[in-house]
Scaffold this motif. Structure first.
Motif, PDB file in Angstrom:
ATOM      1  N   ASN A 185       0.687  -1.296   0.059  1.00  0.00           N
ATOM      2  CA  ASN A 185       0.145   0.279  -0.062  1.00  0.00           C
ATOM      3  C   ASN A 185       1.153   1.202   0.062  1.00  0.00           C
ATOM      4  OD1 ASN A 185      -2.603  -0.965   0.101  1.00  0.00           O
ATOM      5  ND2 ASN A 185      -1.713  -2.093   1.496  1.00  0.00           N
ATOM      6  N   ASP A 241      -0.089   3.889  -2.001  1.00  0.00           N
ATOM      7  CA  ASP A 241      -1.588   5.068  -1.587  1.00  0.00           C
ATOM      8  C   ASP A 241      -1.677   6.580  -1.307  1.00  0.00           C
ATOM      9  OD1 ASP A 241      -4.047   3.180  -2.307  1.00  0.00           O
ATOM     10  OD2 ASP A 241      -4.120   2.084  -0.896  1.00  0.00           O
ATOM     11  N   LEU A 248      -3.490   9.157  -1.606  1.00  0.00           N
ATOM     12  CA  LEU A 248      -4.194   9.798  -0.320  1.00  0.00           C
ATOM     13  C   LEU A 248      -3.968  11.296  -0.323  1.00  0.00           C
ATOM     14  CD1 LEU A 248      -3.922   7.635   2.274  1.00  0.00           C
ATOM     15  CD2 LEU A 248      -6.260   8.725   1.250  1.00  0.00           C
ATOM     16  N   GLN A 265     -12.294   5.822   1.590  1.00  0.00           N
ATOM     17  CA  GLN A 265     -10.411   4.743   1.863  1.00  0.00           C
ATOM     18  C   GLN A 265     -11.470   3.407   2.386  1.00  0.00           C
ATOM     19  OE1 GLN A 265      -7.846   5.267   0.265  1.00  0.00           O
ATOM     20  NE2 GLN A 265      -6.462   4.068   1.945  1.00  0.00           N
ATOM     21  N   VAL A 301     -12.800   7.926  -3.814  1.00  0.00           N
ATOM     22  CA  VAL A 301     -12.326   7.310  -3.175  1.00  0.00           C
ATOM     23  C   VAL A 301     -12.343   6.318  -2.813  1.00  0.00           C
ATOM     24  CG1 VAL A 301     -11.009   7.459  -0.791  1.00  0.00           C
ATOM     25  CG2 VAL A 301     -12.114   9.919  -2.348  1.00  0.00           C
ATOM     26  N   THR A 305      -9.575   2.794  -4.465  1.00  0.00           N
ATOM     27  CA  THR A 305      -8.538   2.452  -3.448  1.00  0.00           C
ATOM     28  C   THR A 305      -8.857   0.466  -3.687  1.00  0.00           C
ATOM     29  OG1 THR A 305      -8.623   4.284  -1.433  1.00  0.00           O
ATOM     30  CG2 THR A 305      -8.272   2.123  -0.898  1.00  0.00           C
ATOM     31  N   ILE A 320      -4.480   7.308   6.619  1.00  0.00           N
ATOM     32  CA  ILE A 320      -4.946   7.977   6.290  1.00  0.00           C
ATOM     33  C   ILE A 320      -4.362   9.038   6.523  1.00  0.00           C
ATOM     34  CG2 ILE A 320      -7.331   9.554   6.327  1.00  0.00           C
ATOM     35  CD1 ILE A 320      -8.283   5.951   6.273  1.00  0.00           C
TER      36      ILE A 320
END
Length: 199
Positions: free
Chosen positions: A17, A20, A24, A45, A113, A117, A155
């Motif tokens: 990840n 990501d 993000l 997410q 989103v 994801t 996040i």
């Protein structure tokens, strides 16, 4: 609880990840100044990652909701969203009001989103399934808990990077260009690496 399996779960999450965090950060930059955008991004997410986990767990138990041949076509989701974002950026630029037009657009939507994801994590499913299948129910539960804890960390990290003054300034200036480029790139990468459409 076995510390070894916690470490393996943390390592597996981080490796699968890492990209990501950039996505993000771009979403958080896009949502800057829009009420509720942090909630939308976090919810999207979580939904997208929950879908990845759900499919991987089901596949580990032998259920195939998503045929392996369909995974490369998930690249169409970020590709389409990237093209949409590029079109909006071009329209805003052509209208001569980048910031004003973008402000009317609002921040990222939950389902957008979630779709990015899920599509971006489509290849993660292929990695998670054999790991989950050999870990058993107890081990799988540990993986799921560690993944969800780290998802919250991811996040916060995305929000943190998007709000650092230097990064925030760069993203505010170039984010409307970077987001479509990154989404289109992710989409094409998924399609090409998966051999979709004979690519």
């Amino acid at each position: 609880m076995d510390l070894g399996i916690i470490g393996q779960a943390a390592g597996l999450f981080a490796v699968t990840n890492i990209d990501d965090i950039l996505v993000l950060a771009l979403f958080f930059a896009q949502g800057a100044g829009h009420k509720g955008s942090t909630r939308n991004i976090a919810t999207g997410q979580c939904l997208g990652f929950a879908a990845i986990l759900g499919v991987a767990v089901a596949a580990a138990f032998g259920a195939t909701f998503l045929p392996e041949s369909a995974i490369p076509y998930l690249g169409l989701l970020p590709l389409i969203l990237g093209l949409k974002a590029a079109w909006q950026a071009w329209q805003n630029h052509r209208d001569g009001g980048d910031e004003e037009s973008a402000a009317k657009e609002g921040g990222p939507k939950i389902l957008e989103v979630a779709a990015v994801t899920f599509a971006n994590g489509g290849d993660n499913i292929g990695v998670y399934v054999p790991v989950f299948a050999t870990a058993g129910v107890g081990g799988m539960s540990v993986y799921a808990v560690v993944f969800l804890i780290l998802l919250a960390v991811w996040i916060f990290a995305g929000k943190f990077f998007a709000t650092r003054p230097v990064i925030a300034k760069a993203l505010a200036r170039w984010g409307h260009i970077l987001l479509p480029v990154v989404l289109i790139g992710i989409g094409l990468l998924i399609l090409i690496e998966g051999g979709a459409f004979g690519l």
